[in-house]
Design an enzyme around this catalytic site. Structure first.
Site, PDB file in Angstrom:
ATOM      1  N   ASP A   1       0.868  -1.176   0.000  1.00  0.00           N
ATOM      2  CA  ASP A   1       0.000   0.000   0.000  1.00  0.00           C
ATOM      3  C   ASP A   1       0.908   1.231   0.000  1.00  0.00           C
ATOM      4  OD1 ASP A   1      -1.768   2.057   0.506  1.00  0.00           O
ATOM      5  OD2 ASP A   1      -2.346   1.362   2.512  1.00  0.00           O
TER       6      ASP A   1
ATOM      7  N   GLU B   1      -7.592   1.512  -3.760  1.00  0.00           N
ATOM      8  CA  GLU B   1      -7.272   1.748  -2.351  1.00  0.00           C
ATOM      9  C   GLU B   1      -8.419   1.359  -1.396  1.00  0.00           C
ATOM     10  OE1 GLU B   1      -5.955   5.773  -1.970  1.00  0.00           O
ATOM     11  OE2 GLU B   1      -5.957   5.720   0.210  1.00  0.00           O
TER      12      GLU B   1
ATOM     13  N   SER C   1      -1.632   5.084   9.781  1.00  0.00           N
ATOM     14  CA  SER C   1      -0.352   5.208  10.494  1.00  0.00           C
ATOM     15  C   SER C   1      -0.313   6.387  11.454  1.00  0.00           C
ATOM     16  CB  SER C   1       0.805   5.352   9.503  1.00  0.00           C
ATOM     17  OG  SER C   1       0.761   4.367   8.508  1.00  0.00           O
TER      18      SER C   1
ATOM     19  N   LEU D   1       3.667   7.096   3.462  1.00  0.00           N
ATOM     20  CA  LEU D   1       4.361   5.854   3.809  1.00  0.00           C
ATOM     21  C   LEU D   1       3.960   4.706   2.886  1.00  0.00           C
ATOM     22  CD1 LEU D   1       3.888   5.929   7.720  1.00  0.00           C
ATOM     23  CD2 LEU D   1       5.987   6.485   6.471  1.00  0.00           C
TER      24      LEU D   1
END
Ligand code: ATP
Ligand code: MG
Length: 267
Positions: A7, A72, A225, A12
Protein backbone atom coordinates in the site's frame (compact mmCIF):
# COMPACT_ATOMS: atom_id res chain seq x y z
CA UNK A 1 4.12 -19.21 -2.43
CA UNK A 2 4.34 -15.87 -0.61
CA UNK A 3 1.75 -13.20 -1.26
CA UNK A 4 2.96 -9.61 -1.05
CA UNK A 5 0.64 -6.63 -0.67
CA UNK A 6 1.98 -3.11 -0.95
CA UNK A 7 0.00 0.00 0.00
CA UNK A 8 1.92 3.01 -1.30
CA UNK A 9 0.28 6.09 0.22
CA UNK A 10 1.00 9.79 0.22
CA UNK A 11 3.53 9.49 3.08
CA UNK A 12 4.36 5.85 3.81
CA UNK A 13 4.65 2.57 1.95
CA UNK A 14 3.15 -0.32 3.92
CA UNK A 15 4.17 -3.88 3.03
CA UNK A 16 2.42 -7.09 4.08
CA UNK A 17 4.06 -10.43 3.30
CA UNK A 18 1.87 -13.53 3.74
CA UNK A 19 3.57 -16.90 3.87
CA UNK A 20 1.89 -20.05 2.55
CA UNK A 21 1.32 -21.20 6.14
CA UNK A 22 -0.45 -17.94 6.97
CA UNK A 23 2.52 -16.21 8.61
CA UNK A 24 2.33 -12.44 8.32
CA UNK A 25 5.27 -10.05 8.09
CA UNK A 26 4.61 -6.30 8.17
CA UNK A 27 6.87 -3.35 7.51
CA UNK A 28 6.80 0.32 6.55
CA UNK A 29 9.05 2.65 4.58
CA UNK A 30 8.87 6.34 3.68
CA UNK A 31 7.40 7.04 0.24
CA UNK A 32 10.72 8.47 -0.94
CA UNK A 33 12.00 4.88 -0.93
CA UNK A 34 9.58 3.88 -3.69
CA UNK A 35 12.40 3.01 -6.12
CA UNK A 36 14.19 0.89 -3.47
CA UNK A 37 10.93 -0.99 -2.90
CA UNK A 38 10.59 -1.48 -6.65
CA UNK A 39 14.14 -2.90 -6.78
CA UNK A 40 13.32 -5.21 -3.85
CA UNK A 41 10.22 -6.42 -5.73
CA UNK A 42 12.46 -7.24 -8.70
CA UNK A 43 14.20 -9.78 -6.46
CA UNK A 44 10.89 -11.32 -5.32
CA UNK A 45 9.72 -12.77 -8.63
CA UNK A 46 8.84 -15.95 -6.71
CA UNK A 47 5.99 -14.17 -4.93
CA UNK A 48 2.53 -13.07 -6.03
CA UNK A 49 2.25 -9.31 -5.69
CA UNK A 50 -0.62 -6.82 -5.56
CA UNK A 51 -0.24 -3.07 -5.03
CA UNK A 52 -2.67 -0.36 -3.94
CA UNK A 53 -2.73 3.27 -2.79
CA UNK A 54 -2.24 6.65 -4.44
CA UNK A 55 1.37 5.94 -5.38
CA UNK A 56 0.76 2.41 -6.70
CA UNK A 57 0.70 3.53 -10.35
CA UNK A 58 4.10 5.15 -9.84
CA UNK A 59 5.41 1.97 -8.22
CA UNK A 60 4.06 -0.16 -11.09
CA UNK A 61 5.69 2.13 -13.65
CA UNK A 62 9.07 1.68 -11.93
CA UNK A 63 8.80 -2.10 -11.71
CA UNK A 64 9.87 -4.30 -14.63
CA UNK A 65 7.54 -7.26 -14.38
CA UNK A 66 3.76 -6.97 -14.48
CA UNK A 67 2.22 -6.36 -11.07
CA UNK A 68 -1.49 -6.53 -10.18
CA UNK A 69 -3.24 -3.67 -8.45
CA UNK A 70 -6.52 -2.99 -6.68
CA UNK A 71 -8.23 0.29 -5.74
CA UNK A 72 -7.27 1.75 -2.35
CA UNK A 73 -10.73 1.55 -0.78
CA UNK A 74 -11.29 -2.04 -1.93
CA UNK A 75 -7.94 -3.01 -0.39
CA UNK A 76 -8.78 -1.30 2.91
CA UNK A 77 -12.14 -3.10 3.04
CA UNK A 78 -10.58 -6.49 2.24
CA UNK A 79 -8.12 -5.89 5.10
CA UNK A 80 -10.96 -4.85 7.41
CA UNK A 81 -12.95 -7.97 6.57
CA UNK A 82 -9.90 -10.15 7.23
CA UNK A 83 -8.90 -8.49 10.53
CA UNK A 84 -12.31 -7.56 11.96
CA UNK A 85 -14.43 -10.40 10.61
CA UNK A 86 -16.90 -10.68 7.78
CA UNK A 87 -20.06 -10.74 9.82
CA UNK A 88 -19.43 -7.95 12.31
CA UNK A 89 -22.35 -5.52 12.67
CA UNK A 90 -22.15 -2.35 10.54
CA UNK A 91 -19.56 0.21 11.59
CA UNK A 92 -17.79 3.33 10.38
CA UNK A 93 -14.14 3.01 9.33
CA UNK A 94 -12.02 6.15 9.51
CA UNK A 95 -8.59 5.95 7.89
CA UNK A 96 -6.36 8.72 9.19
CA UNK A 97 -3.52 8.65 6.68
CA UNK A 98 -1.96 11.73 5.14
CA UNK A 99 -5.58 12.78 4.69
CA UNK A 100 -8.67 11.31 6.33
CA UNK A 101 -11.22 9.09 4.59
CA UNK A 102 -14.45 7.87 6.20
CA UNK A 103 -16.36 4.74 5.15
CA UNK A 104 -19.49 2.84 6.11
CA UNK A 105 -18.92 -0.91 6.28
CA UNK A 106 -21.75 -3.42 6.53
CA UNK A 107 -22.05 -7.12 5.76
CA UNK A 108 -22.01 -7.34 2.00
CA UNK A 109 -20.96 -3.81 1.15
CA UNK A 110 -19.16 -0.57 1.85
CA UNK A 111 -19.35 3.07 0.79
CA UNK A 112 -17.22 6.15 1.27
CA UNK A 113 -19.35 8.59 3.27
CA UNK A 114 -16.98 11.45 3.92
CA UNK A 115 -13.55 12.70 4.70
CA UNK A 116 -11.50 15.71 5.70
CA UNK A 117 -8.21 17.19 4.61
CA UNK A 118 -7.26 17.36 8.26
CA UNK A 119 -5.19 14.22 8.89
CA UNK A 120 -1.74 12.88 9.63
CA UNK A 121 -0.19 15.18 7.04
CA UNK A 122 -1.71 18.15 8.85
CA UNK A 123 -0.17 16.88 12.09
CA UNK A 124 3.24 16.79 10.40
CA UNK A 125 2.96 20.07 8.46
CA UNK A 126 1.59 22.25 11.24
CA UNK A 127 3.99 20.76 13.78
CA UNK A 128 6.88 21.58 11.48
CA UNK A 129 5.62 25.12 10.95
CA UNK A 130 5.27 25.74 14.67
CA UNK A 131 8.34 23.93 16.02
CA UNK A 132 10.70 23.10 13.15
CA UNK A 133 10.45 19.38 14.00
CA UNK A 134 10.03 16.91 11.14
CA UNK A 135 10.33 13.54 12.87
CA UNK A 136 6.99 11.87 13.67
CA UNK A 137 8.24 10.06 16.77
CA UNK A 138 9.86 13.21 18.12
CA UNK A 139 6.71 15.25 17.58
CA UNK A 140 4.56 12.65 19.34
CA UNK A 141 7.01 12.39 22.24
CA UNK A 142 7.12 16.15 22.67
CA UNK A 143 3.32 16.37 22.57
CA UNK A 144 3.16 13.95 25.50
CA UNK A 145 4.67 16.59 27.78
CA UNK A 146 2.53 19.47 26.47
CA UNK A 147 -0.71 20.97 27.74
CA UNK A 148 -3.33 22.73 25.65
CA UNK A 149 -4.72 25.18 28.23
CA UNK A 150 -2.69 28.15 26.99
CA UNK A 151 -3.44 27.56 23.31
CA UNK A 152 -6.98 26.25 22.90
CA UNK A 153 -10.11 28.01 24.08
CA UNK A 154 -12.62 25.78 25.85
CA UNK A 155 -16.34 26.39 26.14
CA UNK A 156 -15.76 26.78 29.89
CA UNK A 157 -13.24 29.60 29.19
CA UNK A 158 -15.89 31.59 27.35
CA UNK A 159 -18.61 30.85 29.89
CA UNK A 160 -16.26 31.39 32.85
CA UNK A 161 -18.44 31.50 35.94
CA UNK A 162 -21.69 30.87 34.04
CA UNK A 163 -23.41 27.60 33.14
CA UNK A 164 -22.53 26.66 29.52
CA UNK A 165 -25.25 25.21 27.23
CA UNK A 166 -22.90 22.41 26.09
CA UNK A 167 -20.17 20.54 28.02
CA UNK A 168 -17.56 23.07 29.17
CA UNK A 169 -14.81 20.61 28.33
CA UNK A 170 -15.49 20.82 24.59
CA UNK A 171 -13.04 22.95 22.65
CA UNK A 172 -14.80 26.15 21.62
CA UNK A 173 -11.98 27.19 19.30
CA UNK A 174 -8.69 25.43 18.58
CA UNK A 175 -5.71 27.80 18.88
CA UNK A 176 -7.95 30.77 19.74
CA UNK A 177 -6.05 31.67 22.92
CA UNK A 178 -3.02 32.57 20.80
CA UNK A 179 -5.12 35.41 19.45
CA UNK A 180 -6.72 36.43 22.72
CA UNK A 181 -3.57 36.52 24.87
CA UNK A 182 -1.52 39.71 25.27
CA UNK A 183 1.74 38.36 23.90
CA UNK A 184 3.18 35.32 22.20
CA UNK A 185 6.14 34.91 24.56
CA UNK A 186 7.08 31.67 26.25
CA UNK A 187 4.66 29.29 24.56
CA UNK A 188 6.32 25.90 24.94
CA UNK A 189 6.76 23.90 21.73
CA UNK A 190 5.32 20.92 23.58
CA UNK A 191 2.06 22.85 24.08
CA UNK A 192 1.92 23.76 20.39
CA UNK A 193 2.32 20.19 19.15
CA UNK A 194 -0.13 18.92 21.79
CA UNK A 195 -2.61 21.45 20.41
CA UNK A 196 -1.95 20.44 16.80
CA UNK A 197 -2.74 16.85 17.79
CA UNK A 198 -5.83 18.17 19.56
CA UNK A 199 -6.97 19.97 16.39
CA UNK A 200 -6.41 16.92 14.19
CA UNK A 201 -7.95 14.45 16.65
CA UNK A 202 -11.02 16.56 17.40
CA UNK A 203 -11.67 17.24 13.70
CA UNK A 204 -11.30 13.57 12.79
CA UNK A 205 -13.53 12.43 15.67
CA UNK A 206 -16.20 15.08 15.14
CA UNK A 207 -16.40 14.42 11.39
CA UNK A 208 -16.53 10.65 11.98
CA UNK A 209 -19.27 10.82 14.61
CA UNK A 210 -21.39 13.08 12.37
CA UNK A 211 -20.86 10.72 9.41
CA UNK A 212 -21.74 7.74 11.63
CA UNK A 213 -24.91 9.49 12.84
CA UNK A 214 -26.06 9.99 9.25
CA UNK A 215 -25.87 6.23 8.80
CA UNK A 216 -27.49 5.48 12.15
CA UNK A 217 -24.23 3.96 13.48
CA UNK A 218 -22.09 4.63 16.53
CA UNK A 219 -19.10 2.26 16.34
CA UNK A 220 -16.11 3.90 14.70
CA UNK A 221 -12.97 1.92 13.83
CA UNK A 222 -9.94 4.20 13.53
CA UNK A 223 -7.00 3.06 11.39
CA UNK A 224 -4.00 4.61 9.60
CA UNK A 225 -0.35 5.21 10.49
CA UNK A 226 -1.24 8.48 12.23
CA UNK A 227 -2.20 6.39 15.28
CA UNK A 228 1.02 4.35 15.30
CA UNK A 229 2.53 4.63 18.80
CA UNK A 230 0.63 7.91 19.06
CA UNK A 231 -1.13 7.81 22.44
CA UNK A 232 -1.78 11.58 22.45
CA UNK A 233 -3.80 11.34 19.20
CA UNK A 234 -5.60 8.18 20.34
CA UNK A 235 -6.47 9.85 23.65
CA UNK A 236 -7.99 12.90 21.92
CA UNK A 237 -9.90 10.83 19.35
CA UNK A 238 -11.12 8.37 22.00
CA UNK A 239 -12.32 11.07 24.39
CA UNK A 240 -13.92 13.23 21.71
CA UNK A 241 -15.68 10.30 20.04
CA UNK A 242 -17.17 9.26 23.39
CA UNK A 243 -18.07 12.86 24.29
CA UNK A 244 -19.99 13.12 21.02
CA UNK A 245 -21.82 9.83 21.48
CA UNK A 246 -19.72 7.38 19.46
CA UNK A 247 -17.85 4.19 20.37
CA UNK A 248 -14.19 4.31 19.29
CA UNK A 249 -12.18 1.20 18.37
CA UNK A 250 -8.43 1.12 17.60
CA UNK A 251 -7.54 -2.27 16.07
CA UNK A 252 -4.00 -3.65 16.18
CA UNK A 253 -2.04 -3.14 12.94
CA UNK A 254 -4.52 -0.49 11.82
CA UNK A 255 -1.90 1.01 9.53
CA UNK A 256 -1.69 -2.23 7.51
CA UNK A 257 -5.33 -2.76 6.50
CA UNK A 258 -4.67 -1.69 2.89
CA UNK A 259 -1.46 -3.69 2.51
CA UNK A 260 -3.04 -6.84 4.00
CA UNK A 261 -6.09 -6.38 1.75
CA UNK A 262 -3.80 -6.11 -1.26
CA UNK A 263 -1.84 -9.23 -0.22
CA UNK A 264 -5.12 -11.19 0.05
CA UNK A 265 -5.96 -10.09 -3.49
CA UNK A 266 -2.60 -11.21 -4.94
CA UNK A 267 -3.29 -13.99 -7.41
N1 ATP B 1 7.68 7.11 10.35
C1 ATP B 1 6.76 8.01 9.99
N2 ATP B 1 7.09 9.00 9.13
C2 ATP B 1 6.18 9.91 8.75
N3 ATP B 1 4.90 9.92 9.18
C3 ATP B 1 4.51 8.95 10.03
C4 ATP B 1 5.42 7.96 10.47
N4 ATP B 1 4.76 7.10 11.30
C5 ATP B 1 3.51 7.56 11.39
N5 ATP B 1 3.33 8.68 10.64
C6 ATP B 1 2.04 9.41 10.54
O1 ATP B 1 1.25 8.67 9.65
C7 ATP B 1 0.73 9.51 8.62
C8 ATP B 1 0.59 8.72 7.35
O2 ATP B 1 -0.34 7.68 7.56
P1 ATP B 1 -0.60 6.53 6.48
O3 ATP B 1 0.66 5.76 6.25
O4 ATP B 1 -1.78 5.76 6.93
O5 ATP B 1 -0.94 7.43 5.22
P2 ATP B 1 -0.65 7.21 3.67
O6 ATP B 1 -1.25 5.92 3.27
O7 ATP B 1 0.79 7.40 3.38
O8 ATP B 1 -1.47 8.44 3.06
P3 ATP B 1 -2.85 8.45 2.23
O9 ATP B 1 -3.61 7.19 2.58
O10 ATP B 1 -3.59 9.68 2.69
O11 ATP B 1 -2.40 8.49 0.80
C9 ATP B 1 1.70 10.66 8.55
O12 ATP B 1 1.08 11.81 8.02
C10 ATP B 1 2.11 10.83 10.00
O13 ATP B 1 1.17 11.61 10.71
MG1 MG C 1 -3.20 5.27 2.98
Amino acid sequence: MDKIGIDAGGTLIKIACMGPEGGLELRKAPVRELSAISAWLGGRRDARVCVTGGKSAQLKAMTDEAVADIPEFAATMAGAEYLLGKDSPAYVLTNVGTGTSIHRVQPGGHARIGGTGVGGGTLMGLSRLLTGLTDFEEIVKLAQSGTRGGVDLKVSDIYAGAEPPIPGDLTASNFAKLFLRDDMDDIPKADLVASVIGLVGETVATTSVLAAGQSGLSSIVYIGSSFFRNEPLKDVVRAYTVLRGGTPIFPDNGEFFGAIGAALSAK
